[in-house]
Write an enzyme that holds these catalytic residues in place. Structure first.
Site, PDB file in Angstrom:
ATOM      1  N   GLY A  40       0.764  -1.171  -0.169  1.00  0.00           N
ATOM      2  CA  GLY A  40      -0.121   0.140   0.133  1.00  0.00           C
ATOM      3  C   GLY A  40       0.919   1.483   0.122  1.00  0.00           C
ATOM      4  CE1 TYR A  41       0.429   7.439   2.812  1.00  0.00           C
ATOM      5  CE2 TYR A  41       2.389   7.810   1.559  1.00  0.00           C
ATOM      6  CZ  TYR A  41       1.446   8.168   2.169  1.00  0.00           C
ATOM      7  OH  TYR A  41       1.385   9.509   2.499  1.00  0.00           O
ATOM      8  N   GLY A  45       4.926   3.659  -9.196  1.00  0.00           N
ATOM      9  CA  GLY A  45       5.593   2.158  -9.455  1.00  0.00           C
ATOM     10  C   GLY A  45       4.609   1.180  -9.345  1.00  0.00           C
ATOM     11  CG  HIS A  46       2.758   0.480  -5.443  1.00  0.00           C
ATOM     12  ND1 HIS A  46       2.819   1.681  -4.636  1.00  0.00           N
ATOM     13  CD2 HIS A  46       3.373  -0.532  -4.888  1.00  0.00           C
ATOM     14  CE1 HIS A  46       3.554   0.971  -3.695  1.00  0.00           C
ATOM     15  NE2 HIS A  46       3.875  -0.065  -3.755  1.00  0.00           N
ATOM     16  CB  SER A 195       5.408   3.344   0.326  1.00  0.00           C
ATOM     17  OG  SER A 195       4.950   2.654  -0.549  1.00  0.00           O
TER      18      SER A 195
HETATM   19  P1  AMP Z   1       5.811  -2.317  -1.689  1.00  0.00           P
HETATM   20  O1  AMP Z   1       4.501  -2.065  -1.536  1.00  0.00           O
HETATM   21  O2  AMP Z   1       6.896  -1.529  -1.558  1.00  0.00           O
HETATM   22  O3  AMP Z   1       6.008  -3.922  -1.062  1.00  0.00           O
HETATM   23  O4  AMP Z   1       5.857  -2.888  -3.160  1.00  0.00           O
HETATM   24  C1  AMP Z   1       5.138  -3.733  -3.983  1.00  0.00           C
HETATM   25  C2  AMP Z   1       5.256  -3.792  -5.282  1.00  0.00           C
HETATM   26  O5  AMP Z   1       5.619  -2.744  -6.035  1.00  0.00           O
HETATM   27  C3  AMP Z   1       6.888  -4.666  -5.327  1.00  0.00           C
HETATM   28  O6  AMP Z   1       6.485  -5.800  -6.376  1.00  0.00           O
HETATM   29  C4  AMP Z   1       7.602  -3.652  -5.644  1.00  0.00           C
HETATM   30  O7  AMP Z   1       9.172  -3.899  -6.359  1.00  0.00           O
HETATM   31  C5  AMP Z   1       6.995  -2.711  -6.645  1.00  0.00           C
HETATM   32  N1  AMP Z   1       7.530  -1.225  -6.587  1.00  0.00           N
HETATM   33  C6  AMP Z   1       7.682  -0.729  -5.759  1.00  0.00           C
HETATM   34  N2  AMP Z   1       8.255   0.660  -5.906  1.00  0.00           N
HETATM   35  C7  AMP Z   1       8.535   0.489  -7.181  1.00  0.00           C
HETATM   36  C8  AMP Z   1       8.977   1.432  -8.211  1.00  0.00           C
HETATM   37  N3  AMP Z   1       9.605   2.237  -8.114  1.00  0.00           N
HETATM   38  N4  AMP Z   1       9.023   1.201  -9.728  1.00  0.00           N
HETATM   39  C9  AMP Z   1       8.548  -0.290  -9.985  1.00  0.00           C
HETATM   40  N5  AMP Z   1       7.932  -1.272  -9.067  1.00  0.00           N
HETATM   41  C10 AMP Z   1       8.114  -0.886  -7.729  1.00  0.00           C
END
Ligand code: AMP
Length: 294
Positions: A40-41, A45-46, A195
């Site tokens: 979340g947040y 990217g997500h 995030s």
């Molecule tokens: P998180 O919420 O940080 O666990 O991320 C969830 C998914 O989003 C994971 O597969 C991360 O690798 C991906 N993710 C986070 N930040 C980025 C970004 N800047 N670019 C591409 N994917 C991202």
């Protein structure tokens, strides 16, 4: 199109039972299931992962769960940024069909006795400074695989080691899911979206651009013929130290397929780093492919 968008509603589900019923119904309609796991947040990217997941007949499930199992005792589990309302709005606009946001009791109704552990790949890079982290990640992702039964799952290359570990876990344990990686999305000044960037002070936020800059310089040096992995690591460390107050956790150059150490840069190479700005730990990386030695 505009009207369709307004009428269309994303489902929000907190219970595993309900999620399973909906997935079964979607399968009966002939849909394939895509999963985008997140904590979340949300940021772009997500949302880029959702874009990658889109396609004809695809039902997109985004999970949103801050998984206590992957945080160390001194880490930021309780302080991790959360905003469900904002996330739901962003996910819906991006085209997510179902947002699965269980609470901790739904995911872990009893003390956990069974874990998924992965050797070697989890013992390096982030695994060294975050013991138990990847065990927590693999366990929750394994649970999500069993719960959602997706055909495809999307991970960002921002967490390259995580992607590699999950891909290997799916192969080793025969999860019937295709693990797909999507490129890193960056802010205009090159900082990888995260995030955790909201924690950065204005000064640290400015300084943090050095991470991507040093990775780009490394790529340039490799393009110009540098083949010494140690020299690349040294150059990046020097640049980060000279241009910021960041405290280096690690800067490493490794084989991008199996994360083994390298002396000579050849083949597909991962340049990965983790740096602390104040209490905020940021990670970034670049994968460089060297076709032949010059
Ligand atoms: P998180 O919420 O940080 O666990 O991320 C969830 C998914 O989003 C994971 O597969 C991360 O690798 C991906 N993710 C986070 N930040 C980025 C970004 N800047 N670019 C591409 N994917 C991202």
């Amino acid at each position: 199109m505009q009207v369709e968008r307004m009428l269309w509603r994303m489902q929000k589900v907190t219970q595993i039972r309900e999620l399973r019923q909906i997935i079964r119904a979607q399968r009966r309609l002939g849909k394939s299931i895509a999963l985008v796991p997140t904590m979340g947040y949300l940021h772009r990217g997500h949302l880029s992962l959702v874009e990658h997941a889109k396609g004809d007949g695809v039902f997109i499930v985004m999970s949103l769960f801050v998984n206590p199992l992957q945080f160390g005792v001194k880490e930021d589990f309780s302080k991790y940024p959360r905003d469900l309302e904002r996330d739901a709005e962003m996910a819906e606009k991006a085209g997510v069909d179902l947002l699965f946001h269980p609470d901790v009791a739904e995911m872990y109704p009893q003390p956990v006795l069974s874990y998924i552990d992965i050797d070697e790949l989890a013992g390096v890079l982030c695994g060294t400074s975050r013991p138990g982290h990847f065990r927590g990640v693999c366990t929750v992702v394994g649970k999500l695989f069993n719960i959602v039964q997706a055909d495809k799952v999307y991970f960002g290359q921002k967490d390259y080691q995580q992607y590699l570990i999950i891909k290997r876990m799916a192969e080793d344990l025969n999860f019937a899911v295709e693990v797909i990686a999507a490129p890193i999305i960056r802010e205009d000044d090159g900082l990888a979206m995260s995030s955790r960037n909201v924690y950065l002070s204005p000064v640290h936020r400015k300084e943090a651009v050095v991470l991507n800059r040093s990775l780009e310089k490394a790529e340039l040096d490799i393009g110009n013929g540098q083949r010494n992995a140690r020299m690349i690591g040294k150059m990046i460390k020097e640049q980060i130290t000279q241009e910021s107050s960041g405290q280096i956790d690690y800067v490493e150059v490794r084989n991008a397929e199996d994360l083994t150490e390298l002396e000579e840069i050849k083949g597909k190479v991962l340049i990965a780093l983790a740096v602390r700005f104040g209490t905020t730990r940021l990670i970034d990386n670049k994968v460089v492919e060297v076709k032949e030695n010059v």
